[in-house]
Design a protein around this motif. Structure first.
Motif, PDB file in Angstrom:
ATOM      1  N   GLU A  30       0.849  -1.221  -0.170  1.00  0.00           N
ATOM      2  CA  GLU A  30      -0.037   0.010  -0.105  1.00  0.00           C
ATOM      3  C   GLU A  30       0.946   1.013   0.100  1.00  0.00           C
ATOM      4  N   ARG A  31       0.493   2.368  -0.854  1.00  0.00           N
ATOM      5  CA  ARG A  31       1.161   3.475  -0.804  1.00  0.00           C
ATOM      6  C   ARG A  31       1.015   4.377   0.567  1.00  0.00           C
ATOM      7  N   ASP A  32       2.045   4.526   1.149  1.00  0.00           N
ATOM      8  CA  ASP A  32       2.050   5.383   2.501  1.00  0.00           C
ATOM      9  C   ASP A  32       3.047   6.444   2.065  1.00  0.00           C
ATOM     10  N   GLY A  33       2.512   7.768   1.649  1.00  0.00           N
ATOM     11  CA  GLY A  33       3.534   8.845   1.730  1.00  0.00           C
ATOM     12  C   GLY A  33       4.522   8.592   0.245  1.00  0.00           C
ATOM     13  N   GLN A  34       5.768   8.636   0.477  1.00  0.00           N
ATOM     14  CA  GLN A  34       6.736   8.499  -0.233  1.00  0.00           C
ATOM     15  C   GLN A  34       7.188   6.894  -0.001  1.00  0.00           C
ATOM     16  N   SER A  35       6.339   5.885   0.310  1.00  0.00           N
ATOM     17  CA  SER A  35       6.839   4.692   0.593  1.00  0.00           C
ATOM     18  C   SER A  35       5.759   3.678   0.116  1.00  0.00           C
ATOM     19  N   TRP A  36       6.167   2.398  -0.155  1.00  0.00           N
ATOM     20  CA  TRP A  36       5.354   1.387  -0.296  1.00  0.00           C
ATOM     21  C   TRP A  36       5.474   0.266   0.686  1.00  0.00           C
ATOM     22  N   ALA A  39       1.484  -5.211   5.093  1.00  0.00           N
ATOM     23  CA  ALA A  39       0.903  -5.434   6.669  1.00  0.00           C
ATOM     24  C   ALA A  39       1.970  -5.826   7.556  1.00  0.00           C
ATOM     25  N   ASP A  40       2.997  -6.505   7.242  1.00  0.00           N
ATOM     26  CA  ASP A  40       4.166  -6.811   8.213  1.00  0.00           C
ATOM     27  C   ASP A  40       5.216  -5.869   8.454  1.00  0.00           C
ATOM     28  N   GLY A  41       5.071  -4.567   7.916  1.00  0.00           N
ATOM     29  CA  GLY A  41       5.745  -3.605   8.194  1.00  0.00           C
ATOM     30  C   GLY A  41       7.186  -3.300   7.420  1.00  0.00           C
ATOM     31  N   HIS A  42       7.060  -4.320   6.102  1.00  0.00           N
ATOM     32  CA  HIS A  42       8.416  -4.044   5.364  1.00  0.00           C
ATOM     33  C   HIS A  42       8.125  -2.621   4.520  1.00  0.00           C
ATOM     34  N   ARG A  43       9.034  -1.804   4.341  1.00  0.00           N
ATOM     35  CA  ARG A  43       8.734  -0.495   3.661  1.00  0.00           C
ATOM     36  C   ARG A  43       9.739  -0.546   2.681  1.00  0.00           C
ATOM     37  N   PHE A  44       9.413   0.257   1.665  1.00  0.00           N
ATOM     38  CA  PHE A  44      10.317   0.353   0.327  1.00  0.00           C
ATOM     39  C   PHE A  44      10.113   1.660  -0.160  1.00  0.00           C
ATOM     40  N   ASP A  45      11.308   2.639  -0.113  1.00  0.00           N
ATOM     41  CA  ASP A  45      10.867   4.103  -0.214  1.00  0.00           C
ATOM     42  C   ASP A  45      11.026   4.246  -1.909  1.00  0.00           C
ATOM     43  N   ILE A  46      10.185   5.188  -2.182  1.00  0.00           N
ATOM     44  CA  ILE A  46       9.983   5.777  -3.579  1.00  0.00           C
ATOM     45  C   ILE A  46      11.103   6.866  -3.477  1.00  0.00           C
TER      46      ILE A  46
END
Length: 302
Positions: A30-36, A39-46
């Motif tokens: 899910e898009r969250d600001g400047q990251s994807w 649900a497990d909290g893995h974050r990938f920055d744009i």
């Protein structure tokens, strides 16, 4: 698109594909600001340029996989000469012909490089007032960065065809131009009845250059590699289309670019490379084979 500068003229409009999944646990992102985020909290920055890296370190076979920065730059300069334009135009026509009764398509360019073929498809779709939802994926971070710098309208992803970070059944067409098809993954992300449009080097591709580089030429690969497509549930649709175009290289720098953008730079014999690198002009033929594969509606992707 009939001129070499068409790729750099009016920017095509595409809608980014958003059906992304986490490369670590395959959950939806899910898009969250400047990251994807999953649900497990893995974050990938744009990145600032708009692309996102979805290639975890455990999927890498080297520190810097795929095409190098030098290869990407050389390919961009060669594409600007216009010789590859007829190949891209033919691919675009074939993709749009698959959707003759539709007004939109969701497309993945698997092994997109710096985005040349996907941008040409978007230009052709724009001429028909046709809507594309698109993603371009490549294992080379340098290639994806170059693609993102030229267009922000697609989802540009660093990733691998071996584990596509996309939801099941989310695209209508996968295009793979001079890439490495992974048929089981293509079947997974395609909707039932979807298609793969495959563009591969033909027997005469860069023949004049190869005759300079090698004492003996390897025979054409033929269709031996297509059995994997059948095993994944694909069937060839229609006849193979042989595409031919010419490329005139008028300087030593252009010949070096052609060497740099191909695997021949690393495969060729030393004396062959020396002969090619000493040349100041060369006429080469581009020969590609264009095939369409259809995924049967009954294909089980579970």
């Amino acid at each position: 698109m009939t001129t070499p500068t068409a790729d750099s003229a009016d920017r095509p409009t595409m809608t980014p594909l958003t059906a992304l999944t986490c490369p670590l646990d395959a959950q939806p992102l899910e898009r969250d600001g400047q990251s994807w985020c999953c649900a497990d909290g893995h974050r990938f920055d744009i990145a600032r340029q708009g692309h996102v890296n979805l290639l975890p370190v455990q999927r890498k076979r080297s520190l810097d996989p795929g095409d190098s920065k030098a290869m990407v730059s050389a390919r961009q300069r060669l594409f600007a000469l216009g010789g590859y334009q007829p190949l891209a135009a033919a691919l675009a026509r074939r993709v749009l012909a698959l959707a003759a009764a539709q007004t939109s398509l969701a497309v993945l360019d698997a092994g997109c490089g710096e985005g040349f073929y996907l941008r040409q498809l978007a230009c052709a779709a724009g001429e028909r007032d046709f809507s594309l939802t698109a993603a371009g994926l490549d294992i080379s971070k340098h290639a994806v960065l170059a693609a993102a710098k030229q267009s922000r309208d697609a989802a540009w992803l660093v990733g691998t065809n071996a584990a596509l970070p996309l939801e099941d059944a989310c695209v209508d067409v996968v295009i793979c131009a001079f890439g490495f098809p992974v048929w089981q993954e293509f079947a997974r992300v395609l909707k039932p009845g979807g298609h793969v449009v495959l563009l591969e080097a033909g027997a005469e591709h860069l023949l004049a250059l190869r005759r300079i580089l090698y004492r003996e030429l390897k025979p054409a690969r033929g269709e031996a590699g297509l059995s994997a497509a059948e095993s994944a549930g694909f069937a060839i649709r229609g006849e193979v289309e042989h595409l031919h175009a010419g490329l005139s290289l008028t300087s030593n720098e252009q010949i070096r670019d052609l060497l740099t953008m191909t695997p021949h730079l690393y495969r060729a014999e030393r004396d062959g490379l020396a002969r090619a690198e000493a040349m100041t002009a060369l006429e080469v033929e581009l020969h590609a084979e264009l095939r369409v594969f259809s995924l049967e509606d009954a294909q089980d992707k579970t």
